[in-house]
Design an enzyme around this catalytic site. Sequence first.
Site, PDB file in Angstrom:
ATOM      1  N   CYS A   1     -13.364  33.502 -28.288  1.00 24.21           N
ATOM      2  CA  CYS A   1     -13.758  32.867 -27.017  1.00 24.21           C
ATOM      3  C   CYS A   1     -14.078  33.891 -25.930  1.00 24.21           C
ATOM      4  CB  CYS A   1     -12.672  31.921 -26.554  1.00 24.21           C
ATOM      5  SG  CYS A   1     -12.426  30.580 -27.723  1.00 24.21           S
TER       6      CYS A   1
ATOM      7  N   HIS B   1     -13.583  30.541 -19.097  1.00 23.57           N
ATOM      8  CA  HIS B   1     -13.827  30.001 -20.434  1.00 23.57           C
ATOM      9  C   HIS B   1     -13.307  28.565 -20.469  1.00 23.57           C
ATOM     10  CE1 HIS B   1     -13.800  29.228 -24.620  1.00 23.57           C
ATOM     11  NE2 HIS B   1     -12.483  29.302 -24.739  1.00 23.57           N
TER      12      HIS B   1
ATOM     13  N   ASN C   1     -14.988  22.863 -26.127  1.00 25.31           N
ATOM     14  CA  ASN C   1     -14.888  24.322 -26.229  1.00 25.31           C
ATOM     15  C   ASN C   1     -15.961  24.813 -27.207  1.00 25.31           C
ATOM     16  OD1 ASN C   1     -14.215  26.973 -26.682  1.00 25.31           O
ATOM     17  ND2 ASN C   1     -12.032  26.601 -26.999  1.00 25.31           N
TER      18      ASN C   1
HETATM   19  N1  ACO Z   1      -4.261  13.053 -30.394  1.00 25.46           N
HETATM   20  C1  ACO Z   1      -3.044  12.543 -30.333  1.00 25.46           C
HETATM   21  N2  ACO Z   1      -1.940  13.283 -30.502  1.00 25.46           N
HETATM   22  C2  ACO Z   1      -2.097  14.585 -30.755  1.00 25.46           C
HETATM   23  C3  ACO Z   1      -3.356  15.195 -30.842  1.00 25.46           C
HETATM   24  C4  ACO Z   1      -4.466  14.359 -30.665  1.00 25.46           C
HETATM   25  N3  ACO Z   1      -5.731  14.818 -30.726  1.00 25.46           N
HETATM   26  N4  ACO Z   1      -3.190  16.511 -31.093  1.00 25.46           N
HETATM   27  C5  ACO Z   1      -1.870  16.735 -31.158  1.00 25.46           C
HETATM   28  N5  ACO Z   1      -1.211  15.571 -30.953  1.00 25.46           N
HETATM   29  C6  ACO Z   1       0.219  15.336 -30.967  1.00 25.46           C
HETATM   30  C7  ACO Z   1       0.972  16.279 -31.857  1.00 25.46           C
HETATM   31  O1  ACO Z   1       0.927  15.840 -33.197  1.00 25.46           O
HETATM   32  C8  ACO Z   1       2.344  16.200 -31.279  1.00 25.46           C
HETATM   33  O2  ACO Z   1       2.956  15.036 -31.755  1.00 25.46           O
HETATM   34  P1  ACO Z   1       4.534  15.033 -32.105  1.00 25.46           P
HETATM   35  O3  ACO Z   1       5.215  15.330 -30.803  1.00 25.46           O
HETATM   36  O4  ACO Z   1       4.745  13.669 -32.644  1.00 25.46           O
HETATM   37  O5  ACO Z   1       4.719  16.137 -33.116  1.00 25.46           O
HETATM   38  C9  ACO Z   1       2.090  15.994 -29.785  1.00 25.46           C
HETATM   39  O6  ACO Z   1       0.732  15.569 -29.672  1.00 25.46           O
HETATM   40  C10 ACO Z   1       2.248  17.269 -28.986  1.00 25.46           C
HETATM   41  O7  ACO Z   1       1.658  18.329 -29.746  1.00 25.46           O
HETATM   42  P2  ACO Z   1       1.549  19.755 -29.198  1.00 25.46           P
HETATM   43  O8  ACO Z   1       0.779  20.615 -30.134  1.00 25.46           O
HETATM   44  O9  ACO Z   1       2.916  20.194 -28.775  1.00 25.46           O
HETATM   45  O10 ACO Z   1       0.673  19.413 -27.929  1.00 25.46           O
HETATM   46  P3  ACO Z   1       0.284  20.312 -26.748  1.00 25.46           P
HETATM   47  O11 ACO Z   1       0.734  19.674 -25.497  1.00 25.46           O
HETATM   48  O12 ACO Z   1       0.615  21.748 -27.009  1.00 25.46           O
HETATM   49  O13 ACO Z   1      -1.275  20.142 -26.816  1.00 25.46           O
HETATM   50  C11 ACO Z   1      -3.134  21.478 -27.411  1.00 25.46           C
HETATM   51  C12 ACO Z   1      -1.997  20.631 -27.922  1.00 25.46           C
HETATM   52  C13 ACO Z   1      -4.055  20.556 -26.615  1.00 25.46           C
HETATM   53  C14 ACO Z   1      -3.902  22.088 -28.571  1.00 25.46           C
HETATM   54  C15 ACO Z   1      -2.559  22.563 -26.485  1.00 25.46           C
HETATM   55  O14 ACO Z   1      -1.558  23.293 -27.120  1.00 25.46           O
HETATM   56  C16 ACO Z   1      -3.585  23.494 -26.004  1.00 25.46           C
HETATM   57  O15 ACO Z   1      -4.433  23.113 -25.221  1.00 25.46           O
HETATM   58  N6  ACO Z   1      -3.516  24.782 -26.387  1.00 25.46           N
HETATM   59  C17 ACO Z   1      -4.497  25.731 -25.984  1.00 25.46           C
HETATM   60  C18 ACO Z   1      -5.325  25.917 -27.131  1.00 25.46           C
HETATM   61  C19 ACO Z   1      -6.773  25.795 -26.905  1.00 25.46           C
HETATM   62  O16 ACO Z   1      -7.319  25.223 -25.992  1.00 25.46           O
HETATM   63  N7  ACO Z   1      -7.431  26.418 -27.841  1.00 25.46           N
HETATM   64  C20 ACO Z   1      -8.800  26.450 -27.872  1.00 25.46           C
HETATM   65  C21 ACO Z   1      -9.205  27.690 -28.607  1.00 25.46           C
HETATM   66  S1  ACO Z   1      -8.486  29.091 -27.882  1.00 25.46           S
HETATM   67  C22 ACO Z   1      -9.243  29.343 -26.527  1.00 25.46           C
HETATM   68  O17 ACO Z   1     -10.320  28.882 -26.349  1.00 25.46           O
HETATM   69  C23 ACO Z   1      -8.561  30.099 -25.491  1.00 25.46           C
END
Ligand code: ACO
Length: 330
Positions: free
Chosen positions: A116, A256, A286
């Site tokens: 990214c 980003h 993204n």
């Molecule tokens: N829909 C519904 N529920 C979901 C989804 C979805 N699409 N995705 C995850 N969940 C659920 C999980 O299964 C979990 O359920 P559980 O509690 O029953 O186990 C719950 O939501 C929470 O999951 P987490 O992974 O803890 O959720 P989090 O709040 O961390 O959100 C996310 C996940 C959105 C990926 C977050 O960690 C994030 O934004 N991270 C940054 C990563 C990113 O944006 N990466 C892009 C590439 S890197 C970059 O560009 C910098």
Amino acid sequence: MEKFRAKITGIEAFLPEYILTNEELSKMVDTSDEWITQRVGIKERRILKGEGLATSDMGAEAVKKLLKKTGTNPDSIELIVVATITPDMMFPSTACLISEKAGIKNAWGFDISAACSGFIFALQTASQFIESGRNKKVIVVAGDKMSSITDYTDRSTCVLFGDAAVAMLLEVTTEDVGVIDHHLQIDGSGKDFLYLKAGGSYKPASHATVDAKEHFIYQDGQPVFKTAVSKMADTSVEMMKKHGISNEELAWLVPHQANMRIIESVGRRMGLTKDKIMININRYGNTTAATIPLCLWEKEKELKKGDKLILSAFGGGFTWGTIYLKWAYN
Ligand code: ACO
């Protein structure tokens, strides 16, 4: 001696026609428009459909539009730098494929892999060839066909990514505009949080890697989230301090577009109001290397010569970086 700088003199984008909405994703995996909107701020993303179409096709279309828009003779382009983590193939480079498809015959070029942060790394690299006096006209392409490495049965990643490519023309100037300063960094200890497990020389493709879905993005979201916020905000603040730029004086922060909550947290940590932050993640998701130039392309008409911009990215690797630039045209 006169100081050469690289200024952006044109920008064009290619967006695939197909729009993948949250509603459609909700039929593919156990998710909802409400969850996606609240947790990542994305409503829809573009997907490149069609047999045999790849990152180079999107990049070449963006380059052709750029050459036309800027009235540039393809033969005058000396260098093409392509930022992508979804190259058409391991080799030849996507730069070779784009140059051929866009009719650029006199250039050399190469790909940069910085996930990214790819666009930021490519913009700085390309700028240095101009600053050195070696080149006068360079094209930077930032593009990714993220749908080619996304597992559409994994709800935690498939809602995040989209496809797009952007091309940018860089030319030499002695005016006080263009790319002014940068801070770029890598830290390989972040490798286990966001990566493609197989397909490289470490674990070549095999029936086992395909069965284990190891050719799709693997991500441990929370460490990525936390590190992205601190690295993007802190390097942006340091850059602004170094150049004596106040929040009021800053025209735009162009972050980003990984996730709306990351963008909002970066803004809060920097004490910036939302009207100073370019955001379009809701419409494109993204798009990895393409997010920052896609924002600039959309806002091009509003940008004015001399506007002070901070571009900041964080990505897999880990990689991160911030560039300070002064916009060069109205
Ligand atoms: N829909 C519904 N529920 C979901 C989804 C979805 N699409 N995705 C995850 N969940 C659920 C999980 O299964 C979990 O359920 P559980 O509690 O029953 O186990 C719950 O939501 C929470 O999951 P987490 O992974 O803890 O959720 P989090 O709040 O961390 O959100 C996310 C996940 C959105 C990926 C977050 O960690 C994030 O934004 N991270 C940054 C990563 C990113 O944006 N990466 C892009 C590439 S890197 C970059 O560009 C910098």
